[in-house]
Design a protein around this motif. Structure first.
Motif, PDB file in Angstrom:
ATOM      1  N   ASN A  48       0.784  -1.350   0.226  1.00 62.52           N
ATOM      2  CA  ASN A  48      -0.082  -0.200   0.050  1.00 62.52           C
ATOM      3  C   ASN A  48       0.880   1.173  -0.059  1.00 62.52           C
ATOM      4  O   ASN A  48       0.440   2.500  -0.666  1.00 62.52           O
ATOM      5  CB  ASN A  48      -1.115   0.080   1.074  1.00 62.52           C
ATOM      6  CG  ASN A  48      -2.167  -0.829   0.802  1.00 62.52           C
ATOM      7  OD1 ASN A  48      -2.795  -0.660  -0.095  1.00 62.52           O
ATOM      8  ND2 ASN A  48      -2.208  -1.908   1.539  1.00 62.52           N
ATOM      9  N   LYS A  49       2.152   1.253   0.678  1.00 63.21           N
ATOM     10  CA  LYS A  49       2.991   2.296   0.692  1.00 63.21           C
ATOM     11  C   LYS A  49       3.354   2.348  -0.744  1.00 63.21           C
ATOM     12  O   LYS A  49       3.347   3.843  -1.270  1.00 63.21           O
ATOM     13  CB  LYS A  49       4.242   1.913   1.621  1.00 63.21           C
ATOM     14  CG  LYS A  49       5.013   3.122   1.843  1.00 63.21           C
ATOM     15  CD  LYS A  49       6.207   2.855   3.002  1.00 63.21           C
ATOM     16  CE  LYS A  49       7.023   3.989   2.958  1.00 63.21           C
ATOM     17  NZ  LYS A  49       8.099   3.983   3.919  1.00 63.21           N
TER      18      LYS A  49
ATOM     19  N   ILE B 253       1.818   1.710  -3.540  1.00 62.76           N
ATOM     20  CA  ILE B 253       0.774   2.194  -4.298  1.00 62.76           C
ATOM     21  C   ILE B 253       0.497   3.925  -3.991  1.00 62.76           C
ATOM     22  O   ILE B 253       0.555   4.643  -5.100  1.00 62.76           O
ATOM     23  CB  ILE B 253      -0.513   1.379  -4.256  1.00 62.76           C
ATOM     24  CG1 ILE B 253      -0.385   0.174  -4.746  1.00 62.76           C
ATOM     25  CG2 ILE B 253      -1.571   2.118  -4.664  1.00 62.76           C
ATOM     26  CD1 ILE B 253      -1.574  -0.872  -4.164  1.00 62.76           C
ATOM     27  N   HIS B 254       0.639   3.988  -2.683  1.00 66.64           N
ATOM     28  CA  HIS B 254       0.605   5.703  -2.326  1.00 66.64           C
ATOM     29  C   HIS B 254       1.551   6.515  -3.093  1.00 66.64           C
ATOM     30  O   HIS B 254       1.293   7.465  -3.430  1.00 66.64           O
ATOM     31  CB  HIS B 254       0.401   5.629  -1.059  1.00 66.64           C
ATOM     32  CG  HIS B 254       0.365   7.152  -0.471  1.00 66.64           C
ATOM     33  ND1 HIS B 254      -0.714   7.740  -0.332  1.00 66.64           N
ATOM     34  CD2 HIS B 254       1.146   7.864   0.137  1.00 66.64           C
ATOM     35  CE1 HIS B 254      -0.633   8.953  -0.087  1.00 66.64           C
ATOM     36  NE2 HIS B 254       0.652   8.936   0.468  1.00 66.64           N
TER      37      HIS B 254
ATOM     38  N   ASN C 299       1.016   7.127  -6.616  1.00 69.82           N
ATOM     39  CA  ASN C 299      -0.193   7.914  -6.653  1.00 69.82           C
ATOM     40  C   ASN C 299       0.338   9.133  -6.470  1.00 69.82           C
ATOM     41  O   ASN C 299      -0.374  10.278  -7.086  1.00 69.82           O
ATOM     42  CB  ASN C 299      -1.283   7.543  -5.720  1.00 69.82           C
ATOM     43  CG  ASN C 299      -2.113   6.355  -6.151  1.00 69.82           C
ATOM     44  OD1 ASN C 299      -2.109   6.231  -7.412  1.00 69.82           O
ATOM     45  ND2 ASN C 299      -2.963   5.992  -5.402  1.00 69.82           N
ATOM     46  N   MET C 300       0.885   9.925  -5.427  1.00 70.09           N
ATOM     47  CA  MET C 300       1.304  10.778  -5.022  1.00 70.09           C
ATOM     48  C   MET C 300       2.414  11.800  -5.680  1.00 70.09           C
ATOM     49  O   MET C 300       2.687  12.816  -5.255  1.00 70.09           O
ATOM     50  CB  MET C 300       1.379  10.994  -3.455  1.00 70.09           C
ATOM     51  CG  MET C 300       0.247  10.338  -2.837  1.00 70.09           C
ATOM     52  SD  MET C 300      -1.367  11.301  -3.065  1.00 70.09           S
ATOM     53  CE  MET C 300      -1.157  13.145  -2.374  1.00 70.09           C
TER      54      MET C 300
ATOM     55  N   HIS D  78      -5.571  -1.598  -0.595  1.00 65.99           N
ATOM     56  CA  HIS D  78      -6.713  -0.820  -0.204  1.00 65.99           C
ATOM     57  C   HIS D  78      -7.442  -0.223  -1.472  1.00 65.99           C
ATOM     58  O   HIS D  78      -6.875   0.025  -2.437  1.00 65.99           O
ATOM     59  CB  HIS D  78      -6.183   0.581   0.506  1.00 65.99           C
ATOM     60  CG  HIS D  78      -7.414   1.285   1.310  1.00 65.99           C
ATOM     61  ND1 HIS D  78      -8.171   2.146   0.572  1.00 65.99           N
ATOM     62  CD2 HIS D  78      -7.996   1.229   2.634  1.00 65.99           C
ATOM     63  CE1 HIS D  78      -8.985   2.573   1.328  1.00 65.99           C
ATOM     64  NE2 HIS D  78      -8.935   2.052   2.626  1.00 65.99           N
TER      65      HIS D  78
ATOM     66  N   THR E 265      -7.259   3.729  -2.786  1.00 64.68           N
ATOM     67  CA  THR E 265      -5.931   3.967  -3.286  1.00 64.68           C
ATOM     68  C   THR E 265      -5.523   3.184  -4.500  1.00 64.68           C
ATOM     69  O   THR E 265      -4.928   3.452  -5.517  1.00 64.68           O
ATOM     70  CB  THR E 265      -4.639   3.868  -2.151  1.00 64.68           C
ATOM     71  OG1 THR E 265      -4.705   2.584  -1.612  1.00 64.68           O
ATOM     72  CG2 THR E 265      -4.831   4.786  -1.265  1.00 64.68           C
TER      73      THR E 265
ATOM     74  N   SER F 199      -7.229   4.527  -7.362  1.00 61.13           N
ATOM     75  CA  SER F 199      -6.409   5.967  -7.938  1.00 61.13           C
ATOM     76  C   SER F 199      -5.346   5.215  -8.935  1.00 61.13           C
ATOM     77  O   SER F 199      -4.845   5.819 -10.067  1.00 61.13           O
ATOM     78  CB  SER F 199      -6.107   6.794  -6.878  1.00 61.13           C
ATOM     79  OG  SER F 199      -6.975   7.061  -6.441  1.00 61.13           O
ATOM     80  N   PHE F 200      -4.678   4.161  -8.289  1.00 61.56           N
ATOM     81  CA  PHE F 200      -3.294   3.729  -8.876  1.00 61.56           C
ATOM     82  C   PHE F 200      -3.644   3.199 -10.264  1.00 61.56           C
ATOM     83  O   PHE F 200      -2.821   3.406 -11.261  1.00 61.56           O
ATOM     84  CB  PHE F 200      -2.611   2.797  -7.887  1.00 61.56           C
ATOM     85  CG  PHE F 200      -1.533   2.034  -8.408  1.00 61.56           C
ATOM     86  CD1 PHE F 200      -0.367   2.402  -8.298  1.00 61.56           C
ATOM     87  CD2 PHE F 200      -1.875   0.578  -8.788  1.00 61.56           C
ATOM     88  CE1 PHE F 200       0.822   1.661  -8.826  1.00 61.56           C
ATOM     89  CE2 PHE F 200      -0.807  -0.095  -9.406  1.00 61.56           C
ATOM     90  CZ  PHE F 200       0.482   0.380  -9.385  1.00 61.56           C
TER      91      PHE F 200
END
Length: 103
Positions: free
Chosen positions: A7-8, A10-11, A14-15, A64, A67, A70-71
């Motif tokens: 998840n980190k 993917i985030h 995304n960011m 998640h 997220t 979005s990914f």
């Protein structure tokens, strides 16, 4: 580490616009480089799903869903029409049921 690290990642994609571009151009190389920088290890299933941009597998592994969507949009929208992407994402998510999203 499991789901937390996945998840980190993917985030992060995304960011970070430059990370997104690098990931899209060579997912395997980017995943390997990122993992080395974290000094932590993804599971082999997580690593392969990220390298293959396999959002269905990532969902089943407990990424998640917010997220992950979005990914998925960020890395796939240029390759598939949005309607097709939404349909495929929903179908793959439905097959996985309701995975454990806790980290």
């Amino acid at each position: 580490m499991g789901k937390y690290l996945m998840n980190k990642f993917i985030h992060h994609v995304n960011m970070n616009e430059s990370a997104e571009k690098e990931y899209k151009s060579n997912p395997r190389a980017f995943v390997e480089m990122w993992e080395k920088g974290e000094k932590l290890k993804l599971t082999s299933e997580e690593r392969e799903a990220l390298c293959a941009k396999d959002y269905g597998k990532l969902y089943a592994l407990g990424a998640h869903p917010f997220t992950l969507w979005s990914f998925t949009e960020a890395v796939w929208l240029h390759e598939k029409p949005r309607e097709e992407l939404v349909k495929d994402y929903k179908e793959k998510a439905a097959k996985a049921g309701y995975p454990d999203f806790t980290t």
